[in-house]
Design a protein around this motif. Structure first.
Motif, mmCIF file in Angstrom:
data_model
loop_
_atom_site.group_PDB
_atom_site.id
_atom_site.type_symbol
_atom_site.label_atom_id
_atom_site.label_comp_id
_atom_site.label_asym_id
_atom_site.label_seq_id
_atom_site.Cartn_x
_atom_site.Cartn_y
_atom_site.Cartn_z
ATOM 1 N N THR A 70 0.816 -1.221 0.000
ATOM 2 C CA THR A 70 0.000 0.000 0.000
ATOM 3 C C THR A 70 0.854 1.278 0.000
ATOM 4 O OG1 THR A 70 -0.150 -0.173 2.426
ATOM 5 C CG2 THR A 70 -1.998 -1.049 1.156
ATOM 6 N N THR A 71 2.153 1.148 -0.276
ATOM 7 C CA THR A 71 3.035 2.332 -0.218
ATOM 8 C C THR A 71 2.701 3.357 -1.301
ATOM 9 O OG1 THR A 71 4.672 1.107 -1.510
ATOM 10 C CG2 THR A 71 5.003 1.192 0.872
ATOM 11 N N PRO A 138 -18.777 1.165 2.322
ATOM 12 C CA PRO A 138 -18.120 1.034 3.622
ATOM 13 C C PRO A 138 -18.296 2.280 4.493
ATOM 14 C CG PRO A 138 -16.685 0.220 1.893
ATOM 15 C CD PRO A 138 -17.852 0.861 1.200
ATOM 16 N N ILE A 139 -18.481 2.058 5.794
ATOM 17 C CA ILE A 139 -18.640 3.178 6.723
ATOM 18 C C ILE A 139 -17.430 3.248 7.668
ATOM 19 C CG2 ILE A 139 -21.159 3.062 6.636
ATOM 20 C CD1 ILE A 139 -21.074 1.784 9.466
ATOM 21 N N ALA A 182 -9.934 -0.405 0.315
ATOM 22 C CA ALA A 182 -10.281 -0.874 -1.036
ATOM 23 C C ALA A 182 -9.179 -1.785 -1.583
ATOM 24 C CB ALA A 182 -10.517 0.311 -1.967
ATOM 25 N N ARG A 183 -7.914 -1.416 -1.351
ATOM 26 C CA ARG A 183 -6.798 -2.260 -1.793
ATOM 27 C C ARG A 183 -6.824 -3.597 -1.065
ATOM 28 N NH1 ARG A 183 -1.885 -0.688 -3.701
ATOM 29 N NH2 ARG A 183 -3.194 0.603 -5.043
ATOM 30 N N ALA A 188 -7.864 -9.441 -0.945
ATOM 31 C CA ALA A 188 -8.630 -10.515 -0.308
ATOM 32 C C ALA A 188 -9.479 -11.270 -1.334
ATOM 33 C CB ALA A 188 -9.519 -9.947 0.796
ATOM 34 N N ALA A 189 -10.106 -10.513 -2.250
ATOM 35 C CA ALA A 189 -10.974 -11.137 -3.263
ATOM 36 C C ALA A 189 -10.199 -12.136 -4.122
ATOM 37 C CB ALA A 189 -11.611 -10.065 -4.137
ATOM 38 N N LYS A 190 -8.939 -11.821 -4.406
ATOM 39 C CA LYS A 190 -8.107 -12.742 -5.200
ATOM 40 C C LYS A 190 -7.823 -14.033 -4.442
ATOM 41 C CE LYS A 190 -5.769 -9.005 -7.661
ATOM 42 N NZ LYS A 190 -4.561 -8.150 -7.675
#
Length: 318
Positions: A70-71, A138-139, A182-183, A188-190
């Motif tokens: 996430t950099t 998302p909240i 979001a990243r 995670a989805a992958k």
């Protein structure tokens, strides 16, 4: 199987040390932080009496991978991982709030919703939602960061009004929180997972906001398995999840929630090893790689002291 439950290092330039529930953080010359992820495990705001082998390595390596991933979104504190259980990074002045972001109505948010709550940390919640249902988007539900006791829910407006964080810095933290989450969801989805909710901590150094501490570990985050999510939601069945919730459930089954008069159940070697295996399973699912156990025959504390001291000496001589 060995577990590291206590540290008492004396590194060159060490100013102070903070022993948290799980991590021991060493301040080096008010410039660097050496964060040791021990094998301690906590639940219901109490540290369990026995360590979990390899847990510190699991948490440290997951956090390191997600910090590196996430950099491009925001700067973070990490400089290096000189040991599998250690991250060394920049010392930042931490903000006194935790940024919690949720994509699904579950856990404590669901418990409050079920009791009639329709506003959480200043965020309005729609009527008619079911447990484990996705929010429209998302909240963010921040909490205060307490030195002792429970963190408390707080709204964005209260944070700014009380001067805990400036409006400008909060806007940056909010933007980073949404983008990092979001990243995390994409990654995670992958892996066939849903990143349900998590928390981030931020700090400031030289006028710049940094992401600090751990991210996307099973201690700070909740993951559901994507396969079967919709079917279980439709039937009102519990979701299959990856988090340390299984430890909490075991304690509840043994009549312990850290309430007055309750006694901590015995943590046998067999149970500790079973928890260790679950954490390794979590690592392999979340990261998508086989977990390489560090040599458990060596003295863990000696290894850490050697690795960190060598790294600090090399860093100083640059």
């Amino acid at each position: 199987m060995k577990a590291l439950t206590k540290t008492d290092f004396k590194f060159a330039g060490q100013k102070s040390v903070y022993h948290g529930k799980v991590r021991d953080v060493y301040n080096i010359n008010d410039d660097l932080m050496v964060m040791v992820a021990t094998d301690r495990i906590s639940a219901f705001d109490v540290v369990l009496p026995k360590g979990i082998p390899f847990k510190g390595q699991v948490l440290n390596q997951i956090a390191a991978k997600f910090l590196d991933a996430t950099t491009d979104i925001c700067p973070n504190w990490k400089l290096a991982t000189p040991d599998p259980m250690v991250t060394v990074g920049l010392k930042c002045e931490g903000f006194r709030v935790e940024m919690i972001i949720r994509s699904i109505l579950t856990g404590s948010a669901w418990r409050e919703y079920k009791n009639g709550c329709r506003e959480l940390c200043g965020v309005k919640l729609p009527d008619g939602m079911k447990e484990n249902e996705r929010f429209p988007e998302p909240i963010i539900t921040p909490t205060t960061k307490a030195d002792e006791g429970h963190d408390m829910n707080i709204s964005k407006e209260e944070i700014i009004a009380q001067g805990i964080v400036s409006a400008e810095d909060y806007a940056i933290m909010e933007d980073y929180t949404r983008k990092i989450f979001a990243r995390g969801q994409e990654i995670a989805a992958k892996r066939g997972l849903i990143l349900v909710d998590t928390k981030y901590e931020f700090g400031k150094r030289d006028g710049k906001v940094y992401l600090i501490d751990e991210i996307h570990t099973p201690d700070s985050s909740r993951y559901f398995y994507a396969d079967g999510y919709e079917e279980k939601l439709a039937k009102g069945e519990p979701q299959r999840q990856l988090s340390k919730e299984f430890v909490r459930q075991w304690l509840i089954e043994h009549d312990f929630m850290n309430e007055p008069g309750q006694t901590m159940p015995e943590i046998t070697d067999e149970y500790a090893e079973s928890v260790s295996e679950r954490y390794i399973e979590l690592y392999e699912h979340i990261v998508g790689e086989k977990f390489e156990r560090e040599n458990s025959d060596e003295d863990i504390a000696q290894r850490i002291e050697k690795n960190v001291s060598e790294w600090l000496a090399a860093f100083k001589s640059r």
